[in-house]
Design a protein around this motif. Structure first.
Motif, PDB file in Angstrom:
ATOM      1  N   VAL A 181       0.844  -1.199   0.000  1.00 49.80           N
ATOM      2  CA  VAL A 181       0.000   0.000   0.000  1.00 49.80           C
ATOM      3  C   VAL A 181       0.879   1.248   0.000  1.00 49.80           C
ATOM      4  N   ARG A 182       1.848   1.285   0.912  1.00 50.36           N
ATOM      5  CA  ARG A 182       2.738   2.458   1.005  1.00 50.36           C
ATOM      6  C   ARG A 182       3.470   2.706  -0.304  1.00 50.36           C
ATOM      7  N   ARG A 183       3.980   1.619  -0.903  1.00 49.34           N
ATOM      8  CA  ARG A 183       4.738   1.758  -2.148  1.00 49.34           C
ATOM      9  C   ARG A 183       3.816   2.284  -3.260  1.00 49.34           C
ATOM     10  N   ASN A 184       2.599   1.740  -3.345  1.00 49.05           N
ATOM     11  CA  ASN A 184       1.685   2.152  -4.416  1.00 49.05           C
ATOM     12  C   ASN A 184       1.191   3.581  -4.224  1.00 49.05           C
ATOM     13  N   VAL A 185       0.865   3.957  -2.988  1.00 53.21           N
ATOM     14  CA  VAL A 185       0.453   5.342  -2.715  1.00 53.21           C
ATOM     15  C   VAL A 185       1.601   6.286  -3.087  1.00 53.21           C
ATOM     16  N   GLY A 186       2.815   5.947  -2.653  1.00 60.79           N
ATOM     17  CA  GLY A 186       3.986   6.791  -2.916  1.00 60.79           C
ATOM     18  C   GLY A 186       4.315   6.902  -4.393  1.00 60.79           C
ATOM     19  N   SER A 187       4.055   5.846  -5.158  1.00 62.85           N
ATOM     20  CA  SER A 187       4.393   5.893  -6.584  1.00 62.85           C
ATOM     21  C   SER A 187       3.438   6.818  -7.336  1.00 62.85           C
ATOM     22  N   VAL A 188       2.206   6.927  -6.857  1.00 59.24           N
ATOM     23  CA  VAL A 188       1.212   7.791  -7.502  1.00 59.24           C
ATOM     24  C   VAL A 188       1.365   9.238  -7.040  1.00 59.24           C
ATOM     25  N   ASN A 189       1.674   9.427  -5.746  1.00 57.51           N
ATOM     26  CA  ASN A 189       1.833  10.775  -5.193  1.00 57.51           C
ATOM     27  C   ASN A 189       2.899  10.787  -4.091  1.00 57.51           C
ATOM     28  N   PRO A 190       4.143  11.086  -4.473  1.00 57.09           N
ATOM     29  CA  PRO A 190       5.255  11.036  -3.504  1.00 57.09           C
ATOM     30  C   PRO A 190       5.132  12.099  -2.402  1.00 57.09           C
ATOM     31  N   GLU A 191       4.312  13.143  -2.626  1.00 58.11           N
ATOM     32  CA  GLU A 191       4.202  14.266  -1.686  1.00 58.11           C
ATOM     33  C   GLU A 191       3.152  14.029  -0.599  1.00 58.11           C
ATOM     34  N   ILE A 192       2.362  12.991  -0.738  1.00 61.97           N
ATOM     35  CA  ILE A 192       1.200  12.803   0.136  1.00 61.97           C
ATOM     36  C   ILE A 192       1.629  12.443   1.566  1.00 61.97           C
ATOM     37  N   THR A 193       0.894  12.966   2.551  1.00 61.05           N
ATOM     38  CA  THR A 193       1.112  12.622   3.959  1.00 61.05           C
ATOM     39  C   THR A 193       0.195  11.453   4.313  1.00 61.05           C
ATOM     40  N   THR A 194       0.760  10.384   4.869  1.00 62.95           N
ATOM     41  CA  THR A 194      -0.045   9.197   5.139  1.00 62.95           C
ATOM     42  C   THR A 194      -0.122   8.887   6.631  1.00 62.95           C
ATOM     43  N   PHE A 195      -1.321   8.558   7.102  1.00 61.67           N
ATOM     44  CA  PHE A 195      -1.504   8.042   8.459  1.00 61.67           C
ATOM     45  C   PHE A 195      -2.177   6.681   8.353  1.00 61.67           C
ATOM     46  N   GLU A 196      -1.721   5.748   9.179  1.00 64.92           N
ATOM     47  CA  GLU A 196      -2.303   4.396   9.175  1.00 64.92           C
ATOM     48  C   GLU A 196      -2.938   4.169  10.534  1.00 64.92           C
ATOM     49  N   PHE A 197      -4.217   3.782  10.542  1.00 69.01           N
ATOM     50  CA  PHE A 197      -4.886   3.580  11.831  1.00 69.01           C
ATOM     51  C   PHE A 197      -6.083   2.661  11.712  1.00 69.01           C
ATOM     52  N   SER A 198      -6.649   2.336  12.871  1.00 66.30           N
ATOM     53  CA  SER A 198      -7.958   1.701  12.919  1.00 66.30           C
ATOM     54  C   SER A 198      -8.898   2.665  13.632  1.00 66.30           C
ATOM     55  N   ALA A 199      -9.866   3.192  12.901  1.00 63.77           N
ATOM     56  CA  ALA A 199     -10.832   4.112  13.515  1.00 63.77           C
ATOM     57  C   ALA A 199     -11.695   3.357  14.525  1.00 63.77           C
ATOM     58  N   LYS A 200     -11.754   2.053  14.382  1.00 63.01           N
ATOM     59  CA  LYS A 200     -12.568   1.238  15.296  1.00 63.01           C
ATOM     60  C   LYS A 200     -11.867   1.051  16.646  1.00 63.01           C
TER      61      LYS A 200
END
Lengths: 222, 222
Positions: A181-200
């Motif tokens: 997921v991280r690699r694919n998100v980064g390949s499409v938009n290297p500038e994006i800020t990412t947070f990983e969580f469980s809202a539950k």
């Protein structure tokens, strides 16, 4: 001729988005536009966001759905001012439009707000194409959707400045892989800020709240 | 003026959908249009469907995506004839159009096929509005999306004659409830045929394959 008409409609929407942006600047009010597939967990993450920030910040939420008022009811229970926008009277539109957001803002106590959240219609394609006057576009993506989605819906990830990866509590039961997921998100938009969580469960949620607090403060200090 | 133009475009699409339907009738070839949110598991369920039917039936698949050819590659590996349609050259359309399907059919060995599957772009809103000449519309809905989705995206469930509830293997880890899903699907479309399965584990899959076999046969016998 068709192109001209479409252009005219878009110009009308962009003009209203500009008005919204001016109002937000004047009020020093930070606004985000939250977008995702249906069922990625936008409303659950908003419930937790509101619940955890409600003592510090006064929050207004514009809830976009084709039909039903379930989501505004859920959010209002957590202590935010919530207005439901149903796109059904607008032809069942698959995204929020600036005109709808502006009408909803007229129903909110704008003077009181520290943070404005626009929850878009569940759709990973169309909402990315429409400016609704927000400061930041936020894409929510749940791990259950499969790690290839950033590659298949690149516009949404390119237009967003933040990516929230939700439902990480389900990782042990899925084939989707967080590293991919991280690699694919980064390949499409290297500038994006990412947070990983469980809202539950709340795991990983504090970093997202801190980021949001920082943005609200920065806008208030102009 | 705008309404007239939109009407003209829709008439053009409906005319092509009519041509597709005529060709399918002439060939006694049964076709389904599979639709869902991104990540509901359409491609995984197609992989299993093709893999389990490939000895009995010759299957053609039209794969709709905005971009990438991942899905056609995955399906072709299972033994179907697969053609990828990317909507990016069509303005990044959020759904398959009849014109795109007709072009893709020209690439398939139509004479040989017993079953034609059109996998739509991942989107729970827009694809429901477009006829692409199919015999049946099939909505795929994964339990991870939350049991309220049929109420929030009613058009998709109203237009479909079949609802496939996928990812039931994750039920123990979710708040979504199968009984609530059934009630909500039924309240929006009491006539819909529902199958519940896990395309990953295969649980519950046989009933869906039997239904599909029956439809193929019925069309062939005219």
């Amino acid at each position: 001729m068709e192109i001209k008409l479409v252009k005219k409609v878009l110009e009308y929407h962009d003009a209203i988005a500009g008005e919204i942006r001016e109002e937000l600047t004047r009020r020093k009010l930070y606004a985000i536009n939250i977008m995702s597939s249906p069922g990625a967990g936008k409303t659950t993450l908003l419930e937790r966001t509101v619940r955890e920030l409600v003592g510090e910040l006064t929050i207004g939420v514009v809830e976009g759905d084709i039909t039903t008022t379930n989501d505004a009811d859920r959010i209002a229970k957590q202590g935010a001012y919530a207005v439901q926008v149903n796109t059904e009277p607008f032809g069942g539109d698959c995204h929020l439009g600036a005109n709808m957001v502006q009408s909803a803002m007229a129903e909110l106590p704008m003077d009181k707000l520290d943070l404005l959240i626009m929850e878009n219609v569940g759709n990973l394609v169309c909402p990315a194409e429409f400016d609704i006057g927000e400061d930041d576009k936020v894409v929510v993506f749940s791990l259950t959707e499969g790690d290839d989605k950033p590659l298949k819906y690149p516009l949404m990830f390119r237009e967003s400045s933040v990516c929230l990866v939700n439902k990480i509590d389900l990782a042990p039961y899925l084939d989707s892989d967080l590293a991919t997921v991280r690699r694919n998100v980064g390949s499409v938009n290297p500038e994006i800020t990412t947070f990983e969580f469980s809202a539950k469960t709340g795991e990983g949620f504090a970093a997202w709240l801190d980021w949001l607090r920082g943005k609200v403060k920065a806008k208030q200090q102009g």
